[in-house]
Design an enzyme around this catalytic site. Structure first.
Site, PDB file in Angstrom:
ATOM      1  CG  PHE A 191      -1.730   1.443   1.281  1.00 11.25           C
ATOM      2  CD1 PHE A 191      -3.379   0.660   0.397  1.00 11.25           C
ATOM      3  CD2 PHE A 191      -2.148   2.514   1.393  1.00 11.25           C
ATOM      4  CE1 PHE A 191      -4.317   2.321   0.598  1.00 11.25           C
ATOM      5  CE2 PHE A 191      -2.499   3.020   1.831  1.00 11.25           C
ATOM      6  CZ  PHE A 191      -3.901   3.434   1.389  1.00 11.25           C
ATOM      7  CG  ASP A 229      -0.251  -2.489   6.561  1.00 12.19           C
ATOM      8  OD1 ASP A 229      -0.726  -2.339   7.681  1.00 12.19           O
ATOM      9  OD2 ASP A 229       0.319  -2.133   6.193  1.00 12.19           O
ATOM     10  CE1 TYR A 263      -9.191   2.447   7.447  1.00 10.11           C
ATOM     11  CE2 TYR A 263      -8.295   3.241   9.153  1.00 10.11           C
ATOM     12  CZ  TYR A 263      -7.562   3.185   7.338  1.00 10.11           C
ATOM     13  OH  TYR A 263      -6.631   4.017   7.427  1.00 10.11           O
ATOM     14  CE  LYS A 264      -7.390  -1.147   5.589  1.00  9.63           C
ATOM     15  NZ  LYS A 264      -7.885  -0.155   4.533  1.00  9.63           N
ATOM     16  NE  ARG A 278     -10.099  -3.162  -2.924  1.00  7.49           N
ATOM     17  CZ  ARG A 278      -9.748  -2.606  -0.927  1.00  7.49           C
ATOM     18  NH1 ARG A 278      -8.544  -2.701  -0.629  1.00  7.49           N
ATOM     19  NH2 ARG A 278     -10.123  -1.640  -0.536  1.00  7.49           N
TER      20      ARG A 278
END
Ligand SMILES: Cc1ncc(COP(=O)(O)O)c(C=O)c1O
Length: 401
Positions: free
Chosen positions: A133, A202, A227-228, A376
């Protein structure tokens, strides 16, 4: 088989899988509607207990108790307390995780600290996942410049060959944000250790979706967002894991008053606190943090192994339904078929992915689009069911057709 028969067969299979789903009851703890929400790998859905808690934090803790809440409402110790709540989800014993700041900031803290604690002279390379990312790559570049290192970008598969006497730190993603590929955390962590370097993982796309086993696999440092799959809400604070055996050597590049051994001593010289507290910086973002704490209550009694089993069943079934419904050759899966290499998302390459995702969203199936050609779909086992999966694949098939 006719189109109708295929659809009947998939619907019957979905019904059977939903009937046997031991996590099916957890869905009721979320605020959801008729939309098939397959974007929990970007922003998790709202747990139903959060609004009431936030209201209490704002009205009573802040509005009435005001400054007293730092002690009486447990605000001051929230970063460690909530870290300990996340710890079992990532296979960590208590006392090794603090919550606060963004993932990006924690990547910075972890990487600079990793280089500072790397054993031996001449370690001047930071090995970074070339497919990472972007924020991790940008921060690695800056951390390298600050520490006199160079960045060596390689794919995770190339990491073992890239390691050597010069490697100081290695920054890797547990699950690739684009393809959903799960990388070999145990094997790569062991290789980094043998090379005498410090591992930084990560966990943004794995925590809350699959077992991580930080302690078991001897990970040195790790960061992740909340937050995922942890459903903490937009911009909820991230976390930093520092293995207990390394905490004495964790020299943060952002030593703030919150990581001082005596924060209210107001001393001009910095003496770090013991333990994971060293990862703290400044005043915690209490509103977001306590919303996260409330969100984590949905995990009570939910074993992460059951989440993993359901995640694999959901993604298996989605791939099966896409194969049945999508016109031949219209999409290609970028996500590995092998369970050991798959996270909790399916990424489909499709030439007109941006347009396809727009039409899916119009029809009540929400995933996301990643430039230039990736659809996705994230599968959050706590609230996605098998009928959702069948419907999403069927609507996708219709849109593609
Ligand atoms: C793998 C990964 N790392 C880092 C980040 C950035 O996190 P933040 O914006 O919270 O700093 C993200 C965001 O989606 C991510 O997916």
């Amino acid at each position: 088989m006719s189109e109708f028969a295929v659809r009947a067969e998939k619907a019957a299979k979905a019904e059977k899988l939903d009937a046997g789903d031991e996590l099916a009851g957890v869905r009721g703890q979320f605020v959801l509607d008729e939309v098939v929400y397959l974007d929990g790998n970007s922003l998790g859905a709202l747990p139903a207990g959060v609004p009431g808690r936030v209201e209490d934090v704002v009205r009573r803790q802040w509005g009435e108790l005001r400054i007293r809440s730092w002690d009486e409402s447990g605000w001051w110790t929230a970063p460690e307390r909530i870290g300990d709540r996340i710890a079992p989800l990532v296979g960590a014993a208590a006392g090794q995780i603090v919550v606060g700041d963004s993932t990006s900031v924690n990547v910075f803290k972890a990487l600079v600290a990793a280089v500072r604690m790397a054993d031996g002279a001449g370690r001047d390379e930071i090995v970074v996942d070339a497919t990472t990312f972007p924020t991790d790559g940008y921060i690695a570049e800056s951390a390298a410049r600050m520490t006199g290192c160079t960045v060596r970008p390689v794919t995770p598969a190339e990491v073992p060959d890239a390691l050597g006497d010069r490697t100081a730190a290695v920054l890797l993603n547990h699950v690739d944000y684009r393809t959903g590929r799960l990388h070999d955390l145990p094997g790569l962590t062991a290789a980094v250790r043998v090379a005498g370097a410090v591992s930084v993982w990560d966990l943004c796309h794995s925590a809350g979706a699959l077992p991580v086993g930080l302690d078991e696999h001897g990970v040195d440092l790790a960061v992740g967002c909340t937050y995922k799959y942890l459903n903490g809400g937009p911009g909820s604070p991230a976390y930093l894991y520092v293995r207990s055996g390394l905490q004495d050597r964790f020299d943060s590049p952002l030593p703030g008053w919150n990581s001082h051994v005596e924060p209210f001593g107001m001393r001009s010289d910095f003496t770090p606190a013991d333990g994971a507290l060293r990862g703290r910086v400044g005043t915690p973002d209490i509103l977001s943090m306590l919303a996260l704490e409330a969100a984590l209550e949905v995990w009570d009694g939910v074993p992460i192994e059951a989440v993993r089993a359901k995640s694999l069943a959901l993604t298996d079934f989605f791939l099966e339904c896409v194969a049945a419904y999508a016109p031949d050759g219209r999409v290609e899966s970028l996500t590995p078929v092998a369970h050991g290499e798959r996270g909790s998302q399916v990424a489909l390459r499709c030439a007109d992915a941006g347009d396809v995702m727009k039409r899916l969203i119009e029809r009540g199936v929400v995933g996301d689009f990643r430039h230039p050609d990736v659809l996705r779909f994230g599968f959050t086992p706590l609230y996605v069911g098998f009928a959702d999966v069948e419907r999403a694949a069927r609507v996708l098939g219709e849109v593609l057709g």
